[in-house]
Design an enzyme around this catalytic site. Structure first.
Site, short mmCIF file in Angstrom:
data_model
loop_
_atom_site.label_atom_id
_atom_site.label_comp_id
_atom_site.label_asym_id
_atom_site.label_seq_id
_atom_site.Cartn_x
_atom_site.Cartn_y
_atom_site.Cartn_z
N HIS A 48 0.82 -1.22 0.00
CA HIS A 48 0.00 0.00 0.00
C HIS A 48 0.85 1.27 0.00
O HIS A 48 0.31 2.37 -0.21
CB HIS A 48 -0.93 0.02 1.22
CG HIS A 48 -2.00 -1.02 1.18
ND1 HIS A 48 -2.84 -1.19 0.11
CD2 HIS A 48 -2.36 -1.96 2.10
CE1 HIS A 48 -3.67 -2.19 0.36
NE2 HIS A 48 -3.39 -2.68 1.56
N ASP A 79 -3.00 -10.32 -2.68
CA ASP A 79 -3.56 -9.90 -1.40
C ASP A 79 -5.03 -9.54 -1.59
O ASP A 79 -5.45 -9.15 -2.69
CB ASP A 79 -2.78 -8.68 -0.90
CG ASP A 79 -3.08 -8.30 0.53
OD1 ASP A 79 -2.30 -8.68 1.41
OD2 ASP A 79 -4.10 -7.63 0.76
N ASP A 88 -4.65 -13.01 3.24
CA ASP A 88 -5.92 -12.51 3.80
C ASP A 88 -7.12 -12.79 2.91
O ASP A 88 -8.22 -12.31 3.17
CB ASP A 88 -5.84 -11.01 4.12
CG ASP A 88 -5.21 -10.20 3.00
OD1 ASP A 88 -4.89 -10.78 1.95
OD2 ASP A 88 -5.04 -8.98 3.18
N HIS A 111 -6.47 -7.00 -0.60
CA HIS A 111 -6.59 -5.56 -0.83
C HIS A 111 -5.73 -5.13 -2.02
O HIS A 111 -4.63 -5.66 -2.21
CB HIS A 111 -6.17 -4.78 0.42
CG HIS A 111 -6.91 -5.23 1.65
ND1 HIS A 111 -6.42 -6.22 2.48
CD2 HIS A 111 -8.09 -4.83 2.17
CE1 HIS A 111 -7.27 -6.42 3.47
NE2 HIS A 111 -8.30 -5.60 3.30
#
Length: 577
Positions: free
Chosen positions: A393, A427, A516, A429
């Site tokens: 991120h 991931d 995740d 996200h």
């Protein structure tokens, strides 16, 4: 010390320099080589469709990048063979086992490619044909070298016959079975010989001559000459040795970064849980990380951002965390003077803290990722940087989502000096930081499979129509998926992403590994289980691209280790098994 490196394209400055060194060796070792052959090296790498084979250039180079030996391998997947077009050491560099190391490396690659055999030409060692004693001696030495590996000429054919009357520059067709016992039958044999002659010599030999040579192979199966110089080969089988081990680099100082606040799931316990599961697989070889200079880090992240993180973390009171309270987006040229107020100048969200140890832990993660990348450059098949905090991120000038430095992006940038790179983020996200860093580049393909930003963090990036800009247009691909995506739907999307990677033909693959996507993960909504992670790894490994894995998210500690272990078992089996 030297390393053996694969080159699949000439897109980077480093690769172009290396290819030029190869040309110089060719000129010196083969003075009669045609100019067209020298130019062809780059063309082969860049346009496999034109030649109907994929070219792989292997170079042996020292720590300064000086080429000591090279080989060109032609992969013909349609007939499941590989052809060794060239192999040579630099002038005066025939000793030291370089030639043996290179040939053994190529045999391993052929095994990974799943070919039926490795074929090449070797000058005839027949004293009734070769009158020059010096040349005959050289030819015998070459044949002895290959006999050490149980490799011999295919007999009962006219492959070594002269193209023009009086030619003494004649070659046997050699076959290395790579220790595989299944013989080559006549039908397949004719296809192999024709493919070699047409694709290699179609502009030099007439179709009728090619057909005549092909028809001369009449045995039910390819038969090789009996040993002539070495009765007992060193080895005829191929052993993958240490290269089949997954190199593991662990951010050992990660636990200094421990934010003990309610809801902060990025906890130190994640690393030992994964390590315990990895130890059970027996697949890993652990090495220590090496420190990376700030110069490389600042090629990816804004220098002012890097300096701010270091300075801010140095003066923050131990045990205290600071969070952004203002976001000076309306006046980027005049950030606040106060360290705490400046956080918002470099932040994406309000829940990623700065504290005394954030910089040190994040810096250690970068060191681990680049060390693992170096292992891949040096010939390792797969390397894993097990790090925290995560990084995907972190954008060029901002932190967020528990991320401070984008370790995977720094490693990918480093790898891009040696060939094209594909980054696949799995991931839950979106990897907004990686997208931001490479958005205008065409040498690094970025792909992210993630929860739709309509409901998943970071909310502002990861949409399907974000495809890259300027030179990078078309080299950023997003797969935003629904909140209730099933494992089967996810797998189909992954297959689509892998097709895009294959089309891009990268030298290296970087996986941003988020665990995740697992069932019941506190930050995700999907339901992947251990078997799904194993299949995910297998599909990725089957690409057989040298791979660097960098740990990102994954927060359900009950299944974190099991899922990680299964992913790597699948990745290893897909690549090597």
């Amino acid at each position: 010390m030297f390393r053996i490196r694969k080159i699949l394209d000439n897109t980077s400055i480093s690769n172009r320099d290396t290819i030029e060194q190869v040309r110089e060796i060719l000129k010196k070792q083969f003075p009669s080589a045609r100019k067209e052959e020298l130019v062809k090296i780059s063309l082969q790498l860049n346009d496999p469709m034109k030649y109907n084979y994929r070219s792989i250039l292997f170079v042996v180079e020292n720590s300064l990048g000086k080429v000591k030996a090279f080989a060109m391998l032609l992969h013909m997947p349609d007939i499941k063979i590989a052809y060794l077009e060239l192999i040579s050491t630099a002038p005066g560099k025939t000793g030291g086992g370089i030639g043996s190391a290179l040939y053994e490396y190529i045999r391993e690659e052929c095994l990974l490619l799943g070919v039926r055999g490795l074929f090449f030409e070797c000058a005839v060692d027949d004293s009734t044909i070769i009158s020059d004693e010096t040349i005959l001696k050289q030819n015998i030495a070459r044949m002895k070298f290959y006999e050490r590996y149980g490799v011999y000429p295919i007999i009962n054919n006219i492959y070594a016959s002269p193209v023009n009357v009086g030619d003494q520059d004649l070659y046997y067709l050699m076959m290395d079975t790579l220790g595989q016992e299944k013989p080559i039958d006549l039908k397949l044999g004719h296809k192999i010989v024709r493919a070699i002659l047409e694709r290699k010599y179609g502009d030099l030999i007439s179709k009728s001559q090619i057909s005549e040579v092909v028809r001369s192979f009449k045995d039910e199966y390819f038969i090789c000459r009996a040993p002539k110089y070495i009765r007992k080969p060193v080895t005829s089988k191929v052993a993958l040795k240490e290269r089949e081990k997954i190199i593991l680099v662990v951010n050992e100082g990660h636990d200094i970064h421990h934010v003990q606040e309610l809801g902060y799931v990025e906890a130190p316990v994640r690393i030992p849980i994964i390590l315990e599961a990895l130890d059970k697989t027996g697949l890993f070889l652990r090495i220590q990380p090496k420190h990376v200079s700030d110069k490389l880090l600042k090629q990816v992240h804004l220098g002012a951002y890097v300096d701010y993180l270091r300075r801010a973390c140095e003066i923050i009171e131990p045990g205290k965390s600071i969070y952004p309270i203002v976001f000076p987006l309306r006046n980027m040229a005049r950030p606040p003077k106060d360290i705490e107020l400046q956080v918002g100048y470099y932040a994406l969200d309000t829940f990623t803290p700065l504290n005394a140890n954030a910089y040190k832990a994040a810096r250690g993660a970068v060191d681990c990722a680049v060390t693992a990348a170096d292992a891949v450059i040096n010939g390792t098949h797969i390397a894993y940087a097990l790090v925290r905090p995560p990084g995907h991120h972190a954008e060029r000038r901002t932190l967020g989502g528990f991320c401070y430095f984008n370790s995977a992006a720094v490693a990918a940038h480093h790898l891009s000096s040696f060939g094209k790179v594909a980054v696949l983020d799995v991931d839950f996200h979106h990897g907004n930081g990686t997208q931001d860093i490479f958005y205008e580049r065409r040498d690094v393909l970025t792909i992210s499979i993630h929860g739709d930003p309509k409901f998943a963090y970071p909310h502002f990036a990861g949409f399907k129509d974000e495809c890259g800009e300027k030179e990078g247009e078309g080299f950023n691909i997003n797969y935003p998926l629904a909140q209730n995506t099933t494992p089967e739907q996810y797998r189909r999307t992954l297959i689509s992403a892998l097709k895009q990677i294959s089309k891009f033909t990268p030298s290296y693959l970087v996986i941003c590994l988020g665990l995740d996507t697992a069932k019941s993960d506190p930050t995700g909504t999907w339901s992947n289980e251990a078997k799904d992670f194993k299949e995910m790894g297998r599909l990725i490994g089957a690409l057989k691209i040298q791979t660097l894995v960098v740990q990102e998210g994954g927060y359900r500690t009950q299944t974190l280790g099991e899922n990680a272990g299964n992913f790597f078992e699948g990745l290893w089996s897909g690549f090597v098994g």
